[in-house]
Enzyme design. Structure first.
Site, PDB file in Angstrom:
ATOM      1  N   SER A  63       0.804  -1.236   0.000  1.00  0.00           N
ATOM      2  CA  SER A  63       0.000   0.000   0.000  1.00  0.00           C
ATOM      3  C   SER A  63       0.831   1.277   0.000  1.00  0.00           C
ATOM      4  O   SER A  63       0.263   2.365  -0.190  1.00  0.00           O
ATOM      5  CB  SER A  63      -0.933   0.027   1.207  1.00  0.00           C
ATOM      6  OG  SER A  63      -1.974  -0.888   1.029  1.00  0.00           O
ATOM      7  N   LYS A  66       0.324   3.420  -2.942  1.00  0.00           N
ATOM      8  CA  LYS A  66      -0.860   4.276  -3.079  1.00  0.00           C
ATOM      9  C   LYS A  66      -0.503   5.762  -3.008  1.00  0.00           C
ATOM     10  O   LYS A  66      -1.183   6.610  -3.592  1.00  0.00           O
ATOM     11  CB  LYS A  66      -1.893   3.913  -2.007  1.00  0.00           C
ATOM     12  CG  LYS A  66      -2.468   2.505  -2.233  1.00  0.00           C
ATOM     13  CD  LYS A  66      -3.298   2.001  -1.061  1.00  0.00           C
ATOM     14  CE  LYS A  66      -3.812   0.595  -1.358  1.00  0.00           C
ATOM     15  NZ  LYS A  66      -4.430  -0.085  -0.215  1.00  0.00           N
ATOM     16  N   TYR A 188      -3.667  -2.278 -10.210  1.00  0.00           N
ATOM     17  CA  TYR A 188      -3.536  -2.146  -8.760  1.00  0.00           C
ATOM     18  C   TYR A 188      -2.577  -3.193  -8.196  1.00  0.00           C
ATOM     19  O   TYR A 188      -1.676  -2.882  -7.407  1.00  0.00           O
ATOM     20  CB  TYR A 188      -4.931  -2.262  -8.129  1.00  0.00           C
ATOM     21  CG  TYR A 188      -4.940  -2.330  -6.617  1.00  0.00           C
ATOM     22  CD1 TYR A 188      -4.909  -1.163  -5.863  1.00  0.00           C
ATOM     23  CD2 TYR A 188      -4.984  -3.545  -5.950  1.00  0.00           C
ATOM     24  CE1 TYR A 188      -4.910  -1.216  -4.472  1.00  0.00           C
ATOM     25  CE2 TYR A 188      -4.986  -3.613  -4.573  1.00  0.00           C
ATOM     26  CZ  TYR A 188      -4.946  -2.445  -3.841  1.00  0.00           C
ATOM     27  OH  TYR A 188      -4.938  -2.507  -2.465  1.00  0.00           O
ATOM     28  N   TYR A 239      -4.463   3.751   8.350  1.00  0.00           N
ATOM     29  CA  TYR A 239      -5.812   3.164   8.479  1.00  0.00           C
ATOM     30  C   TYR A 239      -6.425   3.407   9.852  1.00  0.00           C
ATOM     31  O   TYR A 239      -6.343   4.514  10.369  1.00  0.00           O
ATOM     32  CB  TYR A 239      -5.764   1.673   8.116  1.00  0.00           C
ATOM     33  CG  TYR A 239      -5.063   1.451   6.810  1.00  0.00           C
ATOM     34  CD1 TYR A 239      -5.630   1.945   5.638  1.00  0.00           C
ATOM     35  CD2 TYR A 239      -3.829   0.846   6.731  1.00  0.00           C
ATOM     36  CE1 TYR A 239      -4.992   1.797   4.425  1.00  0.00           C
ATOM     37  CE2 TYR A 239      -3.182   0.690   5.520  1.00  0.00           C
ATOM     38  CZ  TYR A 239      -3.776   1.172   4.378  1.00  0.00           C
ATOM     39  OH  TYR A 239      -3.138   1.038   3.178  1.00  0.00           O
ATOM     40  N   VAL A 257       1.302  -3.789   3.803  1.00  0.00           N
ATOM     41  CA  VAL A 257       1.282  -5.088   4.477  1.00  0.00           C
ATOM     42  C   VAL A 257       2.534  -5.931   4.205  1.00  0.00           C
ATOM     43  O   VAL A 257       2.684  -6.998   4.779  1.00  0.00           O
ATOM     44  CB  VAL A 257       0.016  -5.929   4.168  1.00  0.00           C
ATOM     45  CG1 VAL A 257      -1.208  -5.333   4.829  1.00  0.00           C
ATOM     46  CG2 VAL A 257      -0.180  -6.129   2.680  1.00  0.00           C
TER      47      VAL A 257
HETATM   48  O1  DON Z   1      -4.843  -4.929  -1.608  1.00  0.00           O
HETATM   49  C1  DON Z   1      -4.271  -5.368  -0.632  1.00  0.00           C
HETATM   50  O2  DON Z   1      -4.871  -5.874   0.301  1.00  0.00           O
HETATM   51  C2  DON Z   1      -2.760  -5.261  -0.602  1.00  0.00           C
HETATM   52  N1  DON Z   1      -2.241  -5.350  -1.933  1.00  0.00           N
HETATM   53  C3  DON Z   1      -2.320  -3.971  -0.009  1.00  0.00           C
HETATM   54  C4  DON Z   1      -2.854  -3.718   1.378  1.00  0.00           C
HETATM   55  C5  DON Z   1      -1.927  -2.958   2.245  1.00  0.00           C
HETATM   56  O3  DON Z   1      -0.747  -2.920   2.041  1.00  0.00           O
HETATM   57  C6  DON Z   1      -2.523  -2.346   3.441  1.00  0.00           C
HETATM   58  N2  DON Z   1      -1.497  -1.711   4.236  1.00  0.00           N
HETATM   59  N3  DON Z   1      -1.164  -1.788   5.364  1.00  0.00           N
END
Ligand code: DON
Length: 303
Positions: A63, A66, A188, A239, A257
């Site tokens: 993320s 983003k 994405y 978040y 993540v």
């Molecule tokens: O879409 C997802 O769930 C992962 N590719 C990215 C989520 C993420 O990194 C949330 N961050 N803490």
């Protein structure tokens, strides 16, 4: 300030936290990463880079991508995106479905997954090379032309992407996607699967600490746009733990993540930490502890 000694100190003192939490298992390939790793890098405004620990090991940025996708959309398209995405903290998990229906398909902010899907959709519509635009920005800003997708992570995520597919189809049903769902999901996943080291990510983020200016003096963003991205990072970048992150670290930050977090000290430096063990909200446990110690000892917070 002896930044190198400070980072070496922090790499030592966070040792009890390394391996705490859970490695992200919902993307199976991320779950296979060894939890016992920790890296930290600081890139100063005048181009120096200080590092300690596993700072040269590439990890999945997830993320954190983003922030760069949003930067490209703001740079290319101005404020239009804010008609399609709010900029309020969600107070919900990053991949929550619930709020999106209540709020008629307008995601709470660009950093939860639903919001990032809308930003990615816009990038597909406006970028010359939408599938590589985020990668190319990261290559240019880090100076590392070999940055690329971890294909194994990308495939793992694409095969286990039902949650994001649900969000994307719901967004489409509300008229908040212009491009086909499959194209948006594909772009994405590609962004999230980019692999980079702490050192490269700290350098690549430097424009956020320099009022939008790249190392060569060209503008990635205007100062006003940079202020706004940093503000959304502060309120939404971690978040449903954004309040706790602001309390402990006191900086704009964005987590992924994969266990990475970038943080911005405006007009001073950027910091990137990485350690794969995540707390309940998906933020690196040792990474947050390291940033807490960094800002507490330096006083380099926005508060
Ligand atoms: O879409 C997802 O769930 C992962 N590719 C990215 C989520 C993420 O990194 C949330 N961050 N803490």
């Amino acid at each position: 300030m002896d930044i190198q000694s400070l980072l070496d100190d922090i790499a030592g003192s966070v040792t009890p936290h390394i391996g705490q939490g859970e490695v992200a298992g919902y993307i199976p390939e991320l779950g296979a990463v060894s939890a016992g790793q920790f890296g930290i890098s600081v890139a100063t405004g005048d181009g120096e880079v200080f590092s300690s620990g596993d700072s040269d090991v590439p990890f999945s940025i997830q993320s954190i991508s983003k922030v760069f996708a949003l930067a490209l959309v703001l740079a290319g398209d101005g404020d239009r995106i804010w008609k399609r995405v709010f900029r309020e903290p969600s107070g919900n998990p990053f991949n929550s479905l619930v709020q999106l229906e209540h709020e008629d398909g307008i995601p709470r902010n660009p950093f939860i997954n639903a919001g990032a899907l809308v930003v990615t959709d816009r990038l597909l519509s406006i970028a010359d090379n939408p599938h590589t635009a985020v990668r190319d920005l990261l290559r240019t800003e880090s100076g590392n032309g070999s940055i690329g997708i971890d294909a194994v992570v990308a495939e793992s995520e694409a095969r286990n992407n039902n949650r994001n597919a649900s969000l994307a189809h719901f967004l489409a049903s509300c008229g908040n996607l212009d491009n086909p769902v499959e194209d948006v999901l594909d772009a994405y996943v590609s962004q999230c699967s980019l692999a980079m080291s702490c050192a490269d990510l700290a350098v690549a983020s430097s424009f956020l600490a320099r009022n939008g200016l790249a190392a060569d003096g060209s503008a990635v963003l205007s100062p006003a746009q940079t202020k706004r991205i940093n503000a959304v990072m502060l309120t939404c970048g971690t978040y449903d733990a954004a309040g706790e992150f602001a309390y402990r670290v006191g900086l704009p930050g964005k987590s992924g993540v994969g266990g990475g977090i970038i943080a911005v000290v405006p007009n001073n430096c950027t910091i990137c930490v990485w350690s794969p063990g995540l707390g309940r909200s998906g933020n690196s446990v040792a990474g947050v502890a390291a940033l807490d110690e960094f800002t507490t000892r330096t006083g380099w917070s926005i508060f």
